[in-house]
Design an enzyme around this catalytic site. Structure first.
Site, PDB file in Angstrom:
ATOM      1  N   GLY A  18      51.068  45.293  33.230  1.00 17.38           N
ATOM      2  CA  GLY A  18      50.041  45.232  34.617  1.00 17.38           C
ATOM      3  C   GLY A  18      48.803  44.478  34.359  1.00 17.38           C
ATOM      4  O   GLY A  18      47.708  44.975  35.089  1.00 17.38           O
TER       5      GLY A  18
ATOM      6  N   CYS B  70      38.930  31.967  36.205  1.00 18.56           N
ATOM      7  CA  CYS B  70      38.884  33.084  35.602  1.00 18.56           C
ATOM      8  C   CYS B  70      37.643  34.063  35.813  1.00 18.56           C
ATOM      9  O   CYS B  70      36.440  33.496  35.718  1.00 18.56           O
ATOM     10  CB  CYS B  70      39.048  32.776  34.173  1.00 18.56           C
ATOM     11  SG  CYS B  70      38.969  33.967  33.000  1.00 18.56           S
TER      12      CYS B  70
ATOM     13  N   HIS C   6      42.644  36.825  30.938  1.00 17.85           N
ATOM     14  CA  HIS C   6      41.495  36.541  30.010  1.00 17.85           C
ATOM     15  C   HIS C   6      41.647  37.656  28.867  1.00 17.85           C
ATOM     16  O   HIS C   6      41.280  38.805  29.450  1.00 17.85           O
ATOM     17  CB  HIS C   6      40.246  36.219  30.343  1.00 17.85           C
ATOM     18  CG  HIS C   6      39.203  35.745  29.642  1.00 17.85           C
ATOM     19  ND1 HIS C   6      38.294  34.497  29.833  1.00 17.85           N
ATOM     20  CD2 HIS C   6      38.851  36.309  28.273  1.00 17.85           C
ATOM     21  CE1 HIS C   6      37.487  34.696  28.507  1.00 17.85           C
ATOM     22  NE2 HIS C   6      37.853  35.594  27.852  1.00 17.85           N
TER      23      HIS C   6
ATOM     24  N   HIS D 270      38.552  30.977  26.246  1.00 17.71           N
ATOM     25  CA  HIS D 270      39.482  31.629  27.223  1.00 17.71           C
ATOM     26  C   HIS D 270      40.888  31.603  26.356  1.00 17.71           C
ATOM     27  O   HIS D 270      41.399  30.516  26.239  1.00 17.71           O
ATOM     28  CB  HIS D 270      39.484  30.928  28.497  1.00 17.71           C
ATOM     29  CG  HIS D 270      40.415  31.243  29.599  1.00 17.71           C
ATOM     30  ND1 HIS D 270      40.354  32.126  30.240  1.00 17.71           N
ATOM     31  CD2 HIS D 270      41.823  30.698  29.692  1.00 17.71           C
ATOM     32  CE1 HIS D 270      41.381  32.410  31.173  1.00 17.71           C
ATOM     33  NE2 HIS D 270      42.499  31.480  30.739  1.00 17.71           N
TER      34      HIS D 270
ATOM     35  N   HIS E 193      41.436  40.752  26.855  1.00 17.80           N
ATOM     36  CA  HIS E 193      40.123  41.750  26.901  1.00 17.80           C
ATOM     37  C   HIS E 193      40.936  43.185  26.409  1.00 17.80           C
ATOM     38  O   HIS E 193      42.015  43.506  26.506  1.00 17.80           O
ATOM     39  CB  HIS E 193      39.716  42.058  28.435  1.00 17.80           C
ATOM     40  CG  HIS E 193      40.684  42.423  29.340  1.00 17.80           C
ATOM     41  ND1 HIS E 193      41.656  41.365  29.788  1.00 17.80           N
ATOM     42  CD2 HIS E 193      41.414  43.488  29.571  1.00 17.80           C
ATOM     43  CE1 HIS E 193      42.263  41.949  30.818  1.00 17.80           C
ATOM     44  NE2 HIS E 193      42.355  43.184  30.955  1.00 17.80           N
TER      45      HIS E 193
HETATM   46  P1  5GP Z   1      43.806  44.637  33.141  1.00 16.58           P
HETATM   47  O1  5GP Z   1      44.688  45.315  34.073  1.00 16.58           O
HETATM   48  O2  5GP Z   1      44.128  43.107  33.386  1.00 16.58           O
HETATM   49  O3  5GP Z   1      44.227  44.997  31.751  1.00 16.58           O
HETATM   50  O4  5GP Z   1      42.343  44.957  33.263  1.00 16.58           O
HETATM   51  C1  5GP Z   1      41.386  44.243  33.942  1.00 16.58           C
HETATM   52  C2  5GP Z   1      40.290  44.916  34.210  1.00 16.58           C
HETATM   53  O5  5GP Z   1      39.175  44.244  34.553  1.00 16.58           O
HETATM   54  C3  5GP Z   1      40.210  46.148  35.366  1.00 16.58           C
HETATM   55  O6  5GP Z   1      40.083  47.526  34.508  1.00 16.58           O
HETATM   56  C4  5GP Z   1      39.197  45.996  36.318  1.00 16.58           C
HETATM   57  O7  5GP Z   1      38.617  47.240  36.761  1.00 16.58           O
HETATM   58  C5  5GP Z   1      38.336  44.797  35.590  1.00 16.58           C
HETATM   59  N1  5GP Z   1      37.559  44.215  36.400  1.00 16.58           N
HETATM   60  C6  5GP Z   1      38.258  43.006  37.216  1.00 16.58           C
HETATM   61  N2  5GP Z   1      37.236  42.339  37.708  1.00 16.58           N
HETATM   62  C7  5GP Z   1      36.193  42.699  37.083  1.00 16.58           C
HETATM   63  C8  5GP Z   1      34.591  42.274  37.500  1.00 16.58           C
HETATM   64  O8  5GP Z   1      34.577  41.373  38.157  1.00 16.58           O
HETATM   65  N3  5GP Z   1      33.814  42.968  36.684  1.00 16.58           N
HETATM   66  C9  5GP Z   1      34.017  43.864  35.745  1.00 16.58           C
HETATM   67  N4  5GP Z   1      32.970  44.543  35.368  1.00 16.58           N
HETATM   68  N5  5GP Z   1      35.168  44.344  35.633  1.00 16.58           N
HETATM   69  C10 5GP Z   1      36.385  43.593  36.464  1.00 16.58           C
HETATM   70 ZN    ZN Z   2      38.989  33.038  31.057  1.00 18.34          ZN
END
Ligand code: 5GP
Ligand code: ZN
Length: 113
Positions: A92, A5, A97, A47, A99
């Site tokens: 999407g 993760c 994890h 997690h 957030h």
């Molecule tokens: P989701 O689409 O899952 O809601 O959002 C995941 C978010 O995590 C995306 O906005 C993406 O830019 C961010 N993200 C993915 N990998 C990383 C990383 O390694 N570091 C940071 N700071 N953000 C990340």
């Molecule tokens: Zn995690």
């Protein structure tokens, strides 16, 4: 902690991040691919795959208290902000994890879709 993760790796310090806030239960850092002038991610240190998997009665309310603190600290409490949680494939969700996205620092676009 989950082996593969990305956000668990950020918590462990194995992947660098630009940290905004940290306490015993939560970490907040800047999104690597910002969708607004200010784009912060708030994650629990445990997690949990996504919102649907939350069992803890207090985790979500604590997360929103953290978001309030960050809004004051980063000086967008007055101007406003948006909180988004993507849960599952139709939303999407890319990182599995839980957030909270905080978008701020500009007049944001349409609210839905
Ligand atoms: P989701 O689409 O899952 O809601 O959002 C995941 C978010 O995590 C995306 O906005 C993406 O830019 C961010 N993200 C993915 N990998 C990383 C990383 O390694 N570091 C940071 N700071 N953000 C990340
Ligand atoms: Zn995690």
């Amino acid at each position: 902690m989950e082996e593969n993760c990305v956000f668990c790796k950020i918590i462990k310090g194995e992947i660098p991040s630009k940290k905004v806030y940290e306490d015993e239960e939560f970490l907040a850092f800047y999104d690597i691919n910002p969708a607004a002038t200010i784009h912060i991610l708030v994650i629990p240190k445990v997690h949990i795959e996504n919102l649907q998997q939350v069992q803890d009665d207090t985790l979500i309310s604590k997360a929103y208290r953290v978001i309030q603190k960050i809004a004051v600290q980063e000086k967008f409490a007055e101007s406003g902000y948006r909180v988004i949680v993507n849960c599952g494939k139709d939303a999407g969700q890319e990182v599995m994890h839980l957030h909270f996205h905080i978008l701020a620092g500009e007049k944001l676009g349409p609210k839905i879709r």
